[in-house]
Design a protein around this motif. Structure first.
Motif, short mmCIF file in Angstrom:
data_model
loop_
_atom_site.label_atom_id
_atom_site.label_comp_id
_atom_site.label_asym_id
_atom_site.label_seq_id
_atom_site.Cartn_x
_atom_site.Cartn_y
_atom_site.Cartn_z
N TRP A 53 -2.36 1.60 -1.26
CA TRP A 53 -2.81 0.09 0.78
C TRP A 53 -2.11 0.87 1.42
CZ3 TRP A 53 -6.99 -3.00 -0.27
CH2 TRP A 53 -7.25 -4.06 1.12
N GLY A 54 -2.57 1.73 2.80
CA GLY A 54 -2.23 1.79 4.07
C GLY A 54 -2.11 2.66 4.17
N GLY A 55 -1.99 3.87 2.92
CA GLY A 55 -2.22 5.38 3.10
C GLY A 55 -0.31 6.26 2.81
N ALA A 56 0.29 5.49 3.45
CA ALA A 56 1.55 5.74 2.88
C ALA A 56 2.19 4.88 1.93
CB ALA A 56 2.50 5.81 4.46
N PRO A 57 2.53 5.26 1.14
CA PRO A 57 3.53 5.54 -0.20
C PRO A 57 5.08 4.53 0.40
CG PRO A 57 3.15 7.18 -0.55
CD PRO A 57 2.55 7.02 0.98
N PRO A 58 5.11 3.72 -0.47
CA PRO A 58 6.78 3.49 -0.43
C PRO A 58 7.23 5.22 -0.98
CG PRO A 58 6.38 1.99 -1.00
CD PRO A 58 4.12 2.71 -0.94
N TYR A 59 8.68 5.44 -0.17
CA TYR A 59 9.66 6.77 -1.02
C TYR A 59 9.51 6.73 -2.24
CZ TYR A 59 13.37 10.23 -1.30
OH TYR A 59 13.37 10.94 -2.28
N ASP A 60 9.84 6.20 -3.04
CA ASP A 60 10.17 5.94 -4.56
C ASP A 60 7.90 5.78 -5.31
OD1 ASP A 60 9.49 3.38 -4.46
OD2 ASP A 60 10.53 2.28 -4.79
N GLU A 61 7.36 5.78 -4.50
CA GLU A 61 5.61 5.69 -5.21
C GLU A 61 5.55 6.94 -4.82
OE1 GLU A 61 4.55 1.81 -4.84
OE2 GLU A 61 5.88 0.67 -6.07
N LYS A 62 5.76 8.10 -4.08
CA LYS A 62 4.94 8.95 -3.57
C LYS A 62 3.75 10.17 -4.00
CE LYS A 62 8.52 11.27 -2.33
NZ LYS A 62 9.94 12.27 -1.79
N GLU A 63 4.51 9.56 -5.78
CA GLU A 63 3.99 10.48 -7.29
C GLU A 63 2.08 9.47 -7.03
OE1 GLU A 63 5.49 6.73 -9.01
OE2 GLU A 63 5.87 8.35 -7.41
N ARG A 64 1.71 8.06 -6.57
CA ARG A 64 0.53 7.78 -6.36
C ARG A 64 -0.55 8.76 -5.82
NH1 ARG A 64 2.04 1.73 -4.64
NH2 ARG A 64 -0.10 1.59 -4.97
N ILE A 65 0.19 9.61 -5.05
CA ILE A 65 -1.23 10.20 -4.05
C ILE A 65 -1.37 11.16 -5.01
CG2 ILE A 65 -1.33 11.86 -2.38
CD1 ILE A 65 0.43 10.09 -0.76
N PRO A 66 -3.07 11.66 -5.38
CA PRO A 66 -2.88 11.97 -5.81
C PRO A 66 -2.65 13.47 -5.60
CG PRO A 66 -5.32 10.65 -5.38
CD PRO A 66 -4.19 10.79 -4.64
N ASP A 67 -3.00 14.92 -6.48
CA ASP A 67 -2.40 16.04 -6.36
C ASP A 67 -3.44 17.01 -7.24
OD1 ASP A 67 0.14 18.08 -5.53
OD2 ASP A 67 0.58 17.99 -7.40
N VAL A 68 -4.71 17.29 -7.45
CA VAL A 68 -5.63 17.90 -7.50
C VAL A 68 -6.14 17.22 -6.67
CG1 VAL A 68 -4.99 17.33 -10.01
CG2 VAL A 68 -6.84 15.63 -8.86
N PRO A 69 -7.56 18.82 -6.97
CA PRO A 69 -8.88 18.62 -5.85
C PRO A 69 -9.80 18.11 -6.78
CG PRO A 69 -8.53 21.35 -6.94
CD PRO A 69 -7.33 19.94 -7.33
N ILE A 70 -10.33 17.40 -5.55
CA ILE A 70 -11.20 16.48 -5.83
C ILE A 70 -12.03 16.75 -5.04
CG2 ILE A 70 -12.09 13.75 -6.03
CD1 ILE A 70 -9.15 13.08 -6.19
N ALA A 71 -13.64 17.12 -5.47
CA ALA A 71 -15.34 16.74 -4.90
C ALA A 71 -16.00 15.88 -5.12
CB ALA A 71 -15.78 18.55 -5.11
#
Length: 591
Positions: A183-201
């Motif tokens: 929520w809010g785009g920018a994660p807390p520093y210790d939760e960066k892994e919540r942003i997907p790391d795979v391509p999605i279509a």
């Protein structure tokens, strides 16, 4: 154009004057202007839209601030799929915000269906999507389910998917969207892994059905998936109007808000809301001497590409004054869709605002309304603080009409799936009569907060609603856990709220003291109803049930042994915290 108000006698003198002054001229001029602007956050068109808003506020004599924070957003540009062992010419393919920007190749595995976080029915379902799915080992997951669950993306990635393709319900073009649960785009520093790391279509229903048939065939399907995005910190304007109540002797304010960024020109999502807020700013400023409380009106960027990053930034920057002085937040998103005629399927509010909202709808328009549980969506960035909220989405096209037209469920545009998050959300999707009606409904409901001697929020009803939900969790837990301590506190609080309100309405408690107590009750009960994390944090943008800290009680049905006992420990601690908060709320009620 219709000028009818259903029950004019139910409106106060100020409400009548404001309703009479509301016109379609200013709102429709904004729609015509915005119909030429693709207001993707971080773009020149978004900045042009912000400039238009500030110019019109200045022309109408409304004080405003413009903020230009750098927000962490993700702009989708392009996506392609290329079949490696089949001949295929796909239609429109789109990537989503916060997808990885990359190219992968792999075998396609159809993994089934995941429901949408935004448009599901709120019923308790499987605790985890794809719980029975085996390790995907770098394969590309093909999932059926439209704007599928953000949580589903996380699970597929955790199971080893090298990429994800979602089959949308729309047959002409897939809906645009965003993949991150942050929520809010920018994660807390210790939760960066919540942003997907795979391509999605995302692909259309027609193309998705072909891919699914091939993936499930004996030969199988191999393809190359490419995505192109820009994910970075970008300067995005926030426009804030401030209207001081001339009769006010308080720092209390109501916050009216909605996003002005869009997918494409986004007329009913959310230029109509922007137009309504601009008209309300004009009219409320003209009647500011009659207002007992202040009003702030905010136009947010980065709703669509930053997962509510604009409203989150504002919440972070103004957190303490919101916690101390904001009596209610009102979201104006997707009003005025052509043929909308009800407030039943999409509009929502916290339970204490029910009578306020439904009375305003009845008095102004006399159309059906129904309470919906607020999903974790719609710039409700103030939930964790505990602010009373009403409206999120506006009026809706009646279900029978949507069914006749073949619309599938979507989370905006009055239910018009041929408009929501696609390029055809154009000026013809808005209705002048519908927008004028909706602005008036918003105006009356807002005025009844601004000018109430006692804030018009029914916390007895709120406590009753919470009791109902906790009793359901108690039934779900069975002999595994006892929620009676929470229920006892809620029942005691309900009775004390009822007695407090009677004393306040009889004048035995001064209005300032009573209103402070009413706001304090909202902080406690709203956090219990909607929130898991801390008061100045943000819960993730995933689906939730009421009283989410107790929702794991449903898991007892599938747990045994140590797992069940671990859950008992979790719920014991959650109940200790809840009972403590409820006792504090009781202690703070005026004697």
């Amino acid at each position: 154009m219709s000028e009818t108000v259903t029950d004019r006698s139910a409106l106060s003198d100020v409400e009548q004057r404001v309703v009479d002054e509301i016109s379609i001229e200013e709102p429709w001029s904004l729609l015509e202007e915005f119909s030429e602007l693709n207001r993707l956050s971080g773009s020149e068109d978004e900045r042009a839209a912000a400039a238009y808003l500030t110019d019109r506020l200045a022309a109408n004599g409304v004080d405003y601030n413009r903020y230009d924070p750098e927000l962490y957003i993700s702009q989708p540009h392009d996506a392609t799929i290329r079949t490696l062992n089949k001949t295929f010419e796909p239609g429109i393919v789109k990537t989503v915000g916060f997808s990885a920007s990359t190219t992968v190749r792999g075998e396609v595995e159809y993994v089934g269906t995941a429901s949408s976080d935004l448009v599901d029915d709120g019923e308790a379902g499987p605790r985890e999507p794809f719980a029975e799915l085996d390790d995907l080992e770098g394969r590309i997951a093909l999932v059926d389910g439209g704007s599928f669950s953000i949580g589903a993306t996380t699970v597929l990635e955790e199971k080893g998917a090298g990429g994800v393709i979602a089959i949308h319900e729309h047959r002409r073009e897939p809906h645009d969207g965003i993949a991150t649960p942050v929520w809010g785009g920018a994660p807390p520093y210790d939760e960066k892994e919540r942003i997907p790391d795979v391509p999605i279509a995302n692909v259309t229903k027609h193309d998705g059905e072909i891919l699914r048939d091939w993936a499930e065939s004996e030969e199988g399907l191999e393809l190359e998936l490419s995505t192109d995005l820009t994910t970075d910190w970008m300067e995005c304007p926030i426009v804030e109007a401030r209207i001081e109540g001339g009769a006010a002797d308080t720092d209390d304010f109501l916050l009216l808000h909605g996003h002005y960024d869009s997918w494409y020109v986004g007329i009913t999502d959310n230029a109509t809301g922007d137009a309504g807020m601009l008209e309300l700013a004009r009219v409320l400023e003209a009647h500011s001497d009659d207002l007992q409380r202040d009003v702030r009106i905010c136009w947010w960027p980065a709703h669509s590409t930053g997962r509510y990053a604009g409203s989150t930034w504002y919440t972070d920057e103004h957190a303490l004054e919101i916690a101390e002085n904001c009596v209610a937040q009102v979201n104006m998103d997707s009003p005025g869709a052509k043929d909308s005629a009800e407030y039943t399927d999409m509009s929502c509010w916290t339970p204490e605002a029910h009578g306020l909202v439904t009375d305003a709808i009845d008095d102004v328009a006399g159309i059906p309304s129904a309470e919906q549980f607020p999903p974790r969506a719609g710039d409700y960035s103030f939930d964790n603080i505990g602010v009373t909220g009403f409206f999120m989405l506006g009026s809706n096209i009646p279900k029978e009409i949507r069914d006749e037209r073949g619309y599938h469920p979507v989370g905006g545009c009055g239910g018009n799936s041929d408009a929501w998050h696609v390029s055809t959300d154009t000026l013809d999707k808005a209705g002048k009569d519908e927008l004028l009606r909706d602005i008036r409904i918003y105006a009356v409901s807002i005025l009844r907060v601004l000018n109430a001697e006692l804030l018009p929020f029914d916390h007895t009803r709120y406590a009753e609603r919470l009791i109902d939900h906790v009793e359901e969790y108690d039934d779900a837990a069975g002999d595994q856990f006892d929620f009676e301590p929470t229920l006892a506190e809620l029942r005691a609080l309900r009775d004390e709220i009822e007695a407090f309100r009677e004393r306040a309405e009889a004048g035995e408690i001064d209005a300032e003291t009573a209103n402070s107590a009413i706001t304090d009750l909202s902080r406690t009960l709203t956090r219990l109803y909607l929130v898991e994390d801390g008061q100045f944090e943000q819960d993730p943008a995933t689906s939730r049930n009421p009283v989410p800290r107790y929702d794991p009680a449903h898991d007892f049905a599938r747990l045994d042994g140590d797992d069940a006992r671990f859950l008992q420990v979790q719920l014991k601690r959650a109940q200790n915290e809840t009972v403590h908060e409820l006792r504090q709320a009781r202690d703070r009620l005026p004697n």
